[in-house]
Design an enzyme around this catalytic site. Structure first.
Site, PDB file in Angstrom:
ATOM      1  N   ASP A   1      -5.377  -4.338 -17.540  1.00  0.00           N
ATOM      2  CA  ASP A   1      -4.528  -3.167 -17.806  1.00  0.00           C
ATOM      3  C   ASP A   1      -4.740  -2.602 -19.211  1.00  0.00           C
ATOM      4  O   ASP A   1      -3.787  -2.124 -19.845  1.00  0.00           O
ATOM      5  CB  ASP A   1      -3.038  -3.519 -17.580  1.00  0.00           C
ATOM      6  CG  ASP A   1      -2.784  -4.101 -16.194  1.00  0.00           C
ATOM      7  OD1 ASP A   1      -3.393  -3.602 -15.237  1.00  0.00           O
ATOM      8  OD2 ASP A   1      -1.996  -5.057 -16.079  1.00  0.00           O
TER       9      ASP A   1
ATOM     10  N   ARG B   1     -16.315 -15.082  -8.530  1.00  0.00           N
ATOM     11  CA  ARG B   1     -15.912 -13.717  -8.808  1.00  0.00           C
ATOM     12  C   ARG B   1     -17.093 -12.764  -8.585  1.00  0.00           C
ATOM     13  O   ARG B   1     -16.949 -11.670  -8.028  1.00  0.00           O
ATOM     14  CB  ARG B   1     -15.470 -13.637 -10.267  1.00  0.00           C
ATOM     15  CG  ARG B   1     -14.269 -12.786 -10.512  1.00  0.00           C
ATOM     16  CD  ARG B   1     -13.906 -12.867 -11.986  1.00  0.00           C
ATOM     17  NE  ARG B   1     -12.785 -13.748 -12.220  1.00  0.00           N
ATOM     18  CZ  ARG B   1     -11.523 -13.459 -11.934  1.00  0.00           C
ATOM     19  NH1 ARG B   1     -11.211 -12.319 -11.356  1.00  0.00           N
ATOM     20  NH2 ARG B   1     -10.556 -14.299 -12.195  1.00  0.00           N
TER      21      ARG B   1
ATOM     22  N   HIS C   1      -0.542   1.081 -12.952  1.00  0.00           N
ATOM     23  CA  HIS C   1       0.219  -0.088 -13.413  1.00  0.00           C
ATOM     24  C   HIS C   1       1.692   0.301 -13.539  1.00  0.00           C
ATOM     25  O   HIS C   1       2.001   1.357 -14.082  1.00  0.00           O
ATOM     26  CB  HIS C   1      -0.331  -0.570 -14.761  1.00  0.00           C
ATOM     27  CG  HIS C   1       0.388  -1.763 -15.275  1.00  0.00           C
ATOM     28  ND1 HIS C   1       0.196  -3.022 -14.739  1.00  0.00           N
ATOM     29  CD2 HIS C   1       1.347  -1.901 -16.223  1.00  0.00           C
ATOM     30  CE1 HIS C   1       0.993  -3.886 -15.356  1.00  0.00           C
ATOM     31  NE2 HIS C   1       1.697  -3.231 -16.256  1.00  0.00           N
TER      32      HIS C   1
ATOM     33  N   ARG D   1      -6.865  -8.418  -8.375  1.00  0.00           N
ATOM     34  CA  ARG D   1      -8.041  -9.153  -8.844  1.00  0.00           C
ATOM     35  C   ARG D   1      -8.622  -8.422 -10.052  1.00  0.00           C
ATOM     36  O   ARG D   1      -8.573  -7.191 -10.110  1.00  0.00           O
ATOM     37  CB  ARG D   1      -9.140  -9.207  -7.760  1.00  0.00           C
ATOM     38  CG  ARG D   1      -8.694  -9.676  -6.414  1.00  0.00           C
ATOM     39  CD  ARG D   1      -8.491 -11.154  -6.345  1.00  0.00           C
ATOM     40  NE  ARG D   1      -9.652 -11.908  -6.780  1.00  0.00           N
ATOM     41  CZ  ARG D   1      -9.618 -13.206  -7.084  1.00  0.00           C
ATOM     42  NH1 ARG D   1      -8.481 -13.863  -6.999  1.00  0.00           N
ATOM     43  NH2 ARG D   1     -10.705 -13.830  -7.459  1.00  0.00           N
ATOM     44  N   ILE D   2      -9.192  -9.210 -10.968  1.00  0.00           N
ATOM     45  CA  ILE D   2      -9.894  -8.613 -12.106  1.00  0.00           C
ATOM     46  C   ILE D   2     -11.332  -8.358 -11.683  1.00  0.00           C
ATOM     47  O   ILE D   2     -11.961  -9.210 -11.058  1.00  0.00           O
ATOM     48  CB  ILE D   2      -9.896  -9.596 -13.308  1.00  0.00           C
ATOM     49  CG1 ILE D   2      -8.472  -9.953 -13.712  1.00  0.00           C
ATOM     50  CG2 ILE D   2     -10.677  -9.019 -14.480  1.00  0.00           C
ATOM     51  CD1 ILE D   2      -7.709  -8.835 -14.339  1.00  0.00           C
ATOM     52  N   LEU D   3     -11.851  -7.192 -12.020  1.00  0.00           N
ATOM     53  CA  LEU D   3     -13.225  -6.843 -11.629  1.00  0.00           C
ATOM     54  C   LEU D   3     -14.211  -7.251 -12.722  1.00  0.00           C
ATOM     55  O   LEU D   3     -13.899  -7.186 -13.913  1.00  0.00           O
ATOM     56  CB  LEU D   3     -13.312  -5.346 -11.361  1.00  0.00           C
ATOM     57  CG  LEU D   3     -12.460  -4.893 -10.165  1.00  0.00           C
ATOM     58  CD1 LEU D   3     -12.285  -3.380 -10.162  1.00  0.00           C
ATOM     59  CD2 LEU D   3     -13.076  -5.373  -8.849  1.00  0.00           C
TER      60      LEU D   3
ATOM     61  N   ASN E   1      -6.817   2.736 -12.152  1.00  0.00           N
ATOM     62  CA  ASN E   1      -5.795   1.769 -11.746  1.00  0.00           C
ATOM     63  C   ASN E   1      -4.423   2.353 -12.023  1.00  0.00           C
ATOM     64  O   ASN E   1      -4.261   3.171 -12.929  1.00  0.00           O
ATOM     65  CB  ASN E   1      -5.950   0.468 -12.550  1.00  0.00           C
ATOM     66  CG  ASN E   1      -4.928  -0.587 -12.155  1.00  0.00           C
ATOM     67  OD1 ASN E   1      -4.680  -0.800 -10.958  1.00  0.00           O
ATOM     68  ND2 ASN E   1      -4.317  -1.246 -13.127  1.00  0.00           N
TER      69      ASN E   1
ATOM     70  N   GLU F   1       5.291   6.540  -9.449  1.00  0.00           N
ATOM     71  CA  GLU F   1       3.883   6.175  -9.204  1.00  0.00           C
ATOM     72  C   GLU F   1       3.281   7.064  -8.123  1.00  0.00           C
ATOM     73  O   GLU F   1       2.133   7.497  -8.210  1.00  0.00           O
ATOM     74  CB  GLU F   1       3.766   4.709  -8.763  1.00  0.00           C
ATOM     75  CG  GLU F   1       4.111   3.700  -9.832  1.00  0.00           C
ATOM     76  CD  GLU F   1       3.906   2.263  -9.363  1.00  0.00           C
ATOM     77  OE1 GLU F   1       2.889   1.985  -8.710  1.00  0.00           O
ATOM     78  OE2 GLU F   1       4.780   1.421  -9.652  1.00  0.00           O
TER      79      GLU F   1
ATOM     80  N   GLY G   1       0.770  -1.240   0.000  1.00  0.00           N
ATOM     81  CA  GLY G   1       0.000   0.000   0.000  1.00  0.00           C
ATOM     82  C   GLY G   1       0.800   1.288   0.000  1.00  0.00           C
ATOM     83  O   GLY G   1       0.353   2.288   0.558  1.00  0.00           O
TER      84      GLY G   1
HETATM   85  C1  GRF Z   1       2.530  -0.914  -7.682  1.00  0.00           C
HETATM   86  O1  GRF Z   1       3.715  -1.101  -8.406  1.00  0.00           O
HETATM   87  C2  GRF Z   1       1.369  -0.718  -8.610  1.00  0.00           C
HETATM   88  O2  GRF Z   1       1.707  -0.059  -9.791  1.00  0.00           O
HETATM   89  C3  GRF Z   1       0.964  -2.139  -8.923  1.00  0.00           C
HETATM   90  O3  GRF Z   1       1.143  -2.822  -7.721  1.00  0.00           O
HETATM   91  C4  GRF Z   1       2.131  -2.179  -6.936  1.00  0.00           C
HETATM   92  C5  GRF Z   1       1.522  -1.874  -5.603  1.00  0.00           C
HETATM   93  O4  GRF Z   1       2.457  -1.357  -4.708  1.00  0.00           O
HETATM   94  N1  GRF Z   1      -0.374  -2.187  -9.450  1.00  0.00           N
HETATM   95  P1  GRF Z   1       1.950  -0.731  -3.366  1.00  0.00           P
HETATM   96  O5  GRF Z   1       1.136  -1.794  -2.651  1.00  0.00           O
HETATM   97  O6  GRF Z   1       1.156   0.489  -3.692  1.00  0.00           O
HETATM   98  O7  GRF Z   1       3.212  -0.404  -2.620  1.00  0.00           O
END
Ligand code: GRF
Length: 214
Positions: free
Chosen positions: A147, A67, A111, A93-95, A109, A176, A15
């Protein structure tokens, strides 16, 4: 009463992106409020981050259920907390379309790769192994694919000589953390529009849909 837009964050892991959103939302001027954090994994470190911030932290296990049943529970929890937006932050998980139809255009999301390259699990490792010299992260609207939804913004970082995979991943993760709060702001302010497959963002002076995170 808060005028901010209520956001639910779905996680499966540590997180750190959730933390970036929590930190941004500490500022009362930030237009989104994180009202609930939900994990499919009880041990996800992000649940503790939520508790520390005084945000309801909910564990909804996905094992031994369909699911559809899992998504129904997710929806129930998000609706119970009045969520208008959903941010996936390391949610593995895929929604289902039923879930997405409940939040049309309101699910984001992040990625860890420059989509459409390297979708799926461990995007950073895929990019590292492929020898890419410019890597990064993408925030996109979520559709029923993996994605594949419309790209809102991207953060790019270089691969430096001698990088280990860990160093490379850390540089991507740092960008990110800049990218996600920026895009969530645009989303809840209603500044993101989808035109066909493309996204338009109503940018303010000085804003850009990319970050160079060197
Ligand atoms: C991140 O690299 C995000 O892009 C991917 O999963 C990872 C989660 O990292 N979807 P965190 O739990 O936010 O540290």
């Amino acid at each position: 009463m808060s005028q901010r837009e209520a956001v639910g964050v779905l996680i499966s892991g540590g997180g750190t992106n959730l933390q970036a959103l929590i930190d941004a939302a500490q500022d009362p001027a930030y237009p989104a409020e994180i009202v609930v954090v939900i994990s499919n994994r009880e041990e996800a470190g992000g649940l503790e981050r939520a508790r520390r911030a005084g945000i309801p932290a909910v564990w909804i296990p996905h094992r031994d259920k369909t699911r559809a049943a899992f998504d129904e529970e997710l929806l129930g929890a998000l609706q119970e907390h009045g969520c208008r937006w959903v941010a996936l932050a390391g949610f593995m998980r895929i929604l289902t379309p039923v879930f997405l139809d409940a939040f049309p255009g309101h699910v984001l999301n992040i990625h860890p790769a420059l989509l459409p390259s390297f979708p799926g699990v461990r995007g950073q490792k895929q990019a590292f192994d492929a020898g890419v010299q410019i890597a990064g992260a993408t925030v996109h609207l979520v559709d029923a694919g993996t994605d594949t939804g419309p790209i809102v913004a991207q953060g790019a970082v270089p691969r430096l000589d001698g990088d280990t995979l860990d160093e490379f991943q850390a540089r991507i993760l740092a960008v990110e953390h800049q990218l996600y709060p920026m895009v969530l702001r645009w989303a809840v302010e209603g500044r993101i529009q989808v035109k066909g497959d493309a996204v338009q963002v109503d940018l303010r002076p000085g804003e850009r849909r990319w970050i160079w995170g060197a």
